[in-house]
Design a protein around this motif. Structure first.
Motif, PDB file in Angstrom:
ATOM      1  N   ASN A 139      45.902 -60.796  32.487  1.00 34.72           N
ATOM      2  CA  ASN A 139      45.391 -62.197  31.728  1.00 34.72           C
ATOM      3  C   ASN A 139      46.286 -62.288  30.996  1.00 34.72           C
ATOM      4  OD1 ASN A 139      43.832 -64.199  31.282  1.00 34.72           O
ATOM      5  ND2 ASN A 139      42.118 -62.894  31.298  1.00 34.72           N
ATOM      6  N   ALA A 161      45.980 -64.368  28.599  1.00 32.95           N
ATOM      7  CA  ALA A 161      44.848 -65.048  27.747  1.00 32.95           C
ATOM      8  C   ALA A 161      45.728 -65.942  26.325  1.00 32.95           C
ATOM      9  CB  ALA A 161      43.850 -64.579  26.526  1.00 32.95           C
ATOM     10  N   PHE A 214      45.262 -59.341  28.146  1.00 35.51           N
ATOM     11  CA  PHE A 214      44.659 -58.799  28.840  1.00 35.51           C
ATOM     12  C   PHE A 214      45.476 -57.560  30.426  1.00 35.51           C
ATOM     13  CE2 PHE A 214      42.479 -61.024  25.257  1.00 35.51           C
ATOM     14  CZ  PHE A 214      41.010 -60.042  24.784  1.00 35.51           C
ATOM     15  N   GLU A 235      38.214 -76.078  26.109  1.00 31.98           N
ATOM     16  CA  GLU A 235      37.490 -75.706  27.552  1.00 31.98           C
ATOM     17  C   GLU A 235      37.080 -74.079  27.023  1.00 31.98           C
ATOM     18  OE1 GLU A 235      37.102 -78.175  30.953  1.00 31.98           O
ATOM     19  OE2 GLU A 235      39.438 -77.894  31.166  1.00 31.98           O
ATOM     20  N   SER A 236      35.986 -73.172  27.330  1.00 31.89           N
ATOM     21  CA  SER A 236      35.792 -72.391  27.193  1.00 31.89           C
ATOM     22  C   SER A 236      37.068 -71.863  28.177  1.00 31.89           C
ATOM     23  CB  SER A 236      34.399 -72.077  27.606  1.00 31.89           C
ATOM     24  OG  SER A 236      34.056 -71.363  27.787  1.00 31.89           O
ATOM     25  N   GLY A 237      37.461 -70.612  27.215  1.00 33.12           N
ATOM     26  CA  GLY A 237      37.856 -69.230  28.453  1.00 33.12           C
ATOM     27  C   GLY A 237      39.982 -70.165  27.937  1.00 33.12           C
ATOM     28  N   SER A 238      39.759 -70.749  27.137  1.00 35.13           N
ATOM     29  CA  SER A 238      41.172 -71.574  27.061  1.00 35.13           C
ATOM     30  C   SER A 238      42.361 -70.744  26.015  1.00 35.13           C
ATOM     31  CB  SER A 238      41.375 -72.616  26.780  1.00 35.13           C
ATOM     32  OG  SER A 238      40.787 -72.820  25.455  1.00 35.13           O
ATOM     33  N   GLY A 239      41.440 -69.884  25.460  1.00 37.83           N
ATOM     34  CA  GLY A 239      42.719 -68.406  24.564  1.00 37.83           C
ATOM     35  C   GLY A 239      42.023 -68.999  22.805  1.00 37.83           C
ATOM     36  N   LYS A 240      41.330 -70.212  22.761  1.00 36.19           N
ATOM     37  CA  LYS A 240      41.205 -70.006  21.611  1.00 36.19           C
ATOM     38  C   LYS A 240      40.527 -68.758  20.276  1.00 36.19           C
ATOM     39  CE  LYS A 240      37.614 -72.984  22.270  1.00 36.19           C
ATOM     40  NZ  LYS A 240      37.049 -72.557  23.527  1.00 36.19           N
ATOM     41  N   SER A 241      39.609 -68.424  20.990  1.00 39.36           N
ATOM     42  CA  SER A 241      38.930 -66.988  20.544  1.00 39.36           C
ATOM     43  C   SER A 241      40.237 -66.197  19.716  1.00 39.36           C
ATOM     44  CB  SER A 241      38.063 -66.411  20.329  1.00 39.36           C
ATOM     45  OG  SER A 241      37.020 -67.392  20.488  1.00 39.36           O
ATOM     46  N   ILE A 242      40.908 -66.023  21.434  1.00 40.37           N
ATOM     47  CA  ILE A 242      41.688 -64.826  21.131  1.00 40.37           C
ATOM     48  C   ILE A 242      42.780 -64.991  20.469  1.00 40.37           C
ATOM     49  CG2 ILE A 242      43.497 -63.840  22.497  1.00 40.37           C
ATOM     50  CD1 ILE A 242      40.147 -62.889  23.081  1.00 40.37           C
ATOM     51  N   PRO A 250      41.191 -53.722  26.287  1.00 37.29           N
ATOM     52  CA  PRO A 250      42.519 -53.753  27.045  1.00 37.29           C
ATOM     53  C   PRO A 250      43.800 -54.649  26.218  1.00 37.29           C
ATOM     54  CG  PRO A 250      40.873 -54.522  27.984  1.00 37.29           C
ATOM     55  CD  PRO A 250      39.723 -54.152  26.735  1.00 37.29           C
TER      56      PRO A 250
HETATM   57  P1  ADP Z   1      37.657 -69.075  24.413  1.00 35.53           P
HETATM   58  O1  ADP Z   1      37.598 -68.490  22.884  1.00 35.53           O
HETATM   59  O2  ADP Z   1      39.052 -70.375  24.601  1.00 35.53           O
HETATM   60  O3  ADP Z   1      36.766 -69.554  25.081  1.00 35.53           O
HETATM   61  P2  ADP Z   1      39.016 -66.384  24.878  1.00 35.53           P
HETATM   62  O4  ADP Z   1      40.324 -66.396  24.047  1.00 35.53           O
HETATM   63  O5  ADP Z   1      37.523 -65.714  24.003  1.00 35.53           O
HETATM   64  O6  ADP Z   1      37.994 -68.130  25.290  1.00 35.53           O
HETATM   65  O7  ADP Z   1      39.424 -66.290  25.591  1.00 35.53           O
HETATM   66  C1  ADP Z   1      40.858 -66.578  26.670  1.00 35.53           C
HETATM   67  C2  ADP Z   1      40.863 -65.701  27.565  1.00 35.53           C
HETATM   68  O8  ADP Z   1      40.826 -64.173  27.493  1.00 35.53           O
HETATM   69  C3  ADP Z   1      39.816 -65.830  28.820  1.00 35.53           C
HETATM   70  O9  ADP Z   1      40.447 -65.456  29.675  1.00 35.53           O
HETATM   71  C4  ADP Z   1      39.066 -64.102  29.052  1.00 35.53           C
HETATM   72  O10 ADP Z   1      38.313 -64.115  30.383  1.00 35.53           O
HETATM   73  C5  ADP Z   1      40.055 -63.819  28.138  1.00 35.53           C
HETATM   74  N1  ADP Z   1      39.142 -62.440  27.355  1.00 35.53           N
HETATM   75  C6  ADP Z   1      39.180 -62.259  26.436  1.00 35.53           C
HETATM   76  N2  ADP Z   1      38.497 -61.196  25.597  1.00 35.53           N
HETATM   77  C7  ADP Z   1      38.346 -60.445  26.679  1.00 35.53           C
HETATM   78  C8  ADP Z   1      38.340 -58.966  26.275  1.00 35.53           C
HETATM   79  N3  ADP Z   1      37.599 -58.578  25.548  1.00 35.53           N
HETATM   80  N4  ADP Z   1      38.591 -58.116  27.685  1.00 35.53           N
HETATM   81  C9  ADP Z   1      38.746 -59.445  29.236  1.00 35.53           C
HETATM   82  N5  ADP Z   1      39.518 -60.685  28.779  1.00 35.53           N
HETATM   83  C10 ADP Z   1      39.277 -60.945  28.175  1.00 35.53           C
END
Ligand code: ADP
Ligand code: MG
Length: 287
Positions: free
Chosen positions: A20, A22, A13, A41-48, A60
């Protein structure tokens, strides 16, 4: 055989503050008919990671490198049309909060019907109705004919999540991506929904990518486990190996943070995942 091979995936990102990372050089496989859990944990990049597989990364954000081989084809080399054809037919996704994914203005039946119209063009109206009722029965919905005509708000949280699973499975996808699908449900309903997903998998041979921060859920679902930490994979192992013989300090810390049944004493801070430790300093234990 692997249905999916993610190779050296990087999804970043971009902002004025910088980049970032991610998802930063992540590789793993999803075998046919198996469940792979991504835990972290939350923010580790699972969803991305999962959104990258579905190619639902918007600015972005950008997939900057890697390969996503699905059924022998690198999705990152295909055009938007090809991807759109795959989404919802060969790959389905279930999200955490079903109320936001189900449209409150339409009946459950209408919404399942829309999915079937899109992906089963060979079915006529009657065929689609029968398939919808069958899907609702398959997910253990009580009184499926009545629920077909209900609006989402009339259903409980567990029932709405069952509808989402019914919709996802009605497409008979090869891959089901479930991103924290039971986090909002109470423990009993959660156990039922997880059990249901396992049964559907047995019946249809679906591969599942299951995302969770909950190691209890991992224990119930996973064949293989991918542990993510700050955009990296720190450990990959079979579920059995992971629970019996965790190798990476971060995995050990995660396992120690689970409350042990029967031990009511609060865990000391040292046992939980410590934010002051940079676990990337340790060698990765990818088996
Ligand atoms: P998880 O699902 O493990 O909780 P995410 O995959 O959602 O974590 O996020 C991984 C990283 O990507 C985090 O640092 C988050 O802040 C960043 N991130 C996710 N979505 C966005 C976005 N739309 N814009 C900027 N950063 C993002
Ligand atoms: Mg997430």
């Amino acid at each position: 055989m692997n249905l999916v091979e993610v190779k050296n995936l990087k999804t970043y990102f971009y902002s004025d503050e910088g980049v970032n990372r991610a998802v930063d050089d992540v590789s793993f496989e999803i075998p046919e008919g198996k469940t792979v859990c991504i835990v972290g944990e939350s923010g580790s990049g699972k969803s991305i990671t999962s959104l990258s597989i579905m190619q639902l990364i918007d600015k972005p954000g950008k997939i900057v490198e890697g390969e996503i081989i699905f059924d022998g084809v690198d999705l990152l080399k295909q055009d938007e049309n090809y991807i759109r054809g795959i989404r919802g037919s060969k790959i389905s996704m279930i999200f955490q909060e079903p109320m936001t994914s189900l449209n409150p203005s339409y009946t459950v039946g209408f919404q399942i019907d829309e999915v079937l119209k899109l992906h089963h063009k060979e079915l006529d109206k009657k065929g689609r109705y029968e398939r919808a009722i069958e899907a609702l029965e398959l997910v253990g919905m009580p009184y499926p004919e009545e629920k077909y005509n209900e609006y989402p708000f009339k259903l409980s949280g567990g029932q709405r999540q069952r509808v989402m699973i019914a919709m996802a499975m009605a497409c008979e996808p090869k891959l089901l991506i479930a991103d924290e699908p039971t986090t909002a449900l109470d423990v009993t309903i959660q156990a039922q929904v997880l059990d249901l997903m396992n049964k559907l998998q047995d019946k249809k041979g679906t591969s599942i990518l299951f995302i969770t921060h909950d190691l209890g859920v991992v224990a119930q679902m996973a064949d293989e486990v991918v542990v993510m930490y700050r955009g990296h994979i720190v450990e990959k192992a079979s579920a059995k190996e992971l629970f019996e013989d965790p190798r990476h300090p971060y995995t050990k810390a995660l396992l120690n943070s689970i409350p042990v049944p029967g031990k009511h004493k609060r865990k000391s801070r040292l046992d939980t995942v410590d934010e002051n430790i940079d676990y990337l300093q340790f060698p990765k234990e990818i088996r």
